[in-house]
Scaffold this motif. Structure first.
Motif, PDB file in Angstrom:
ATOM      1  N   GLN A  31       0.839  -1.199   0.000  1.00  0.00           N
ATOM      2  CA  GLN A  31       0.000   0.000   0.000  1.00  0.00           C
ATOM      3  C   GLN A  31       0.880   1.257   0.000  1.00  0.00           C
ATOM      4  N   TYR A  34       2.534   1.760  -3.463  1.00  0.00           N
ATOM      5  CA  TYR A  34       1.591   2.235  -4.480  1.00  0.00           C
ATOM      6  C   TYR A  34       1.153   3.666  -4.184  1.00  0.00           C
ATOM      7  N   LEU A  38       1.278   6.980  -6.609  1.00  0.00           N
ATOM      8  CA  LEU A  38       0.097   7.795  -6.882  1.00  0.00           C
ATOM      9  C   LEU A  38       0.276   9.223  -6.374  1.00  0.00           C
ATOM     10  N   ILE A  59      -5.829   5.579  -1.664  1.00  0.00           N
ATOM     11  CA  ILE A  59      -5.539   4.945  -2.952  1.00  0.00           C
ATOM     12  C   ILE A  59      -6.724   5.135  -3.895  1.00  0.00           C
ATOM     13  N   ASP A  60      -7.929   4.868  -3.418  1.00  0.00           N
ATOM     14  CA  ASP A  60      -9.130   5.032  -4.248  1.00  0.00           C
ATOM     15  C   ASP A  60      -9.238   6.461  -4.775  1.00  0.00           C
ATOM     16  N   GLN A  63      -6.383   7.243  -7.261  1.00  0.00           N
ATOM     17  CA  GLN A  63      -6.598   6.542  -8.530  1.00  0.00           C
ATOM     18  C   GLN A  63      -7.558   7.326  -9.396  1.00  0.00           C
ATOM     19  N   GLN A  64      -8.612   7.830  -8.812  1.00  0.00           N
ATOM     20  CA  GLN A  64      -9.571   8.625  -9.588  1.00  0.00           C
ATOM     21  C   GLN A  64      -8.924   9.924 -10.077  1.00  0.00           C
ATOM     22  N   THR A  66      -5.725  10.527 -10.631  1.00  0.00           N
ATOM     23  CA  THR A  66      -4.664  10.323 -11.617  1.00  0.00           C
ATOM     24  C   THR A  66      -5.122   9.524 -12.832  1.00  0.00           C
ATOM     25  N   ARG A  68      -5.518   6.296 -12.808  1.00  0.00           N
ATOM     26  CA  ARG A  68      -4.992   4.936 -12.690  1.00  0.00           C
ATOM     27  C   ARG A  68      -6.052   4.006 -12.118  1.00  0.00           C
ATOM     28  N   GLY A  69      -5.865   2.726 -12.346  1.00  0.00           N
ATOM     29  CA  GLY A  69      -6.737   1.732 -11.748  1.00  0.00           C
ATOM     30  C   GLY A  69      -8.132   1.673 -12.311  1.00  0.00           C
ATOM     31  N   GLN A  70      -8.326   2.167 -13.518  1.00  0.00           N
ATOM     32  CA  GLN A  70      -9.664   2.144 -14.092  1.00  0.00           C
ATOM     33  C   GLN A  70      -9.784   1.098 -15.156  1.00  0.00           C
TER      34      GLN A  70
END
Length: 70
Positions: A31, A34, A38, A59-60, A63-64, A66, A68-70
């Motif tokens: 965590q 990562y 981010l 992180i959530d 991610q939104q 940047t 990332r993670g989509q």
């Protein structure tokens, strides 16, 4: 597609971080790693001593922010 009660659901529902049994433990190494990535992309600082649940929420959010993670 039949609804067979003997099969597992196809989606992986996420439990609210506030309900995690270990959510108040310190964040894990993965965590932190990562989050560092981010936060650098988002131009943010990571607070010290985040819990697992707080790190997951951050992180959530990052991610939104940047993409990332989509």
């Amino acid at each position: 597609m039949s609804e067979d009660p003997g099969t597992a659901p196809q989606e992986n529902p996420q439990k609210d971080q506030s309900e995690w049994v270990t959510g108040d433990e310190p964040m894990t190494g993965p965590q932190r790693s990562y989050l560092n990535t981010l936060a650098q992309e988002a131009g943010e600082e990571i607070p010290e001593n985040l819990t697992k649940a707080q790190a997951s929420e951050m992180i959530d959010r990052l991610q939104q922010q940047t993409g990332r993670g989509q």
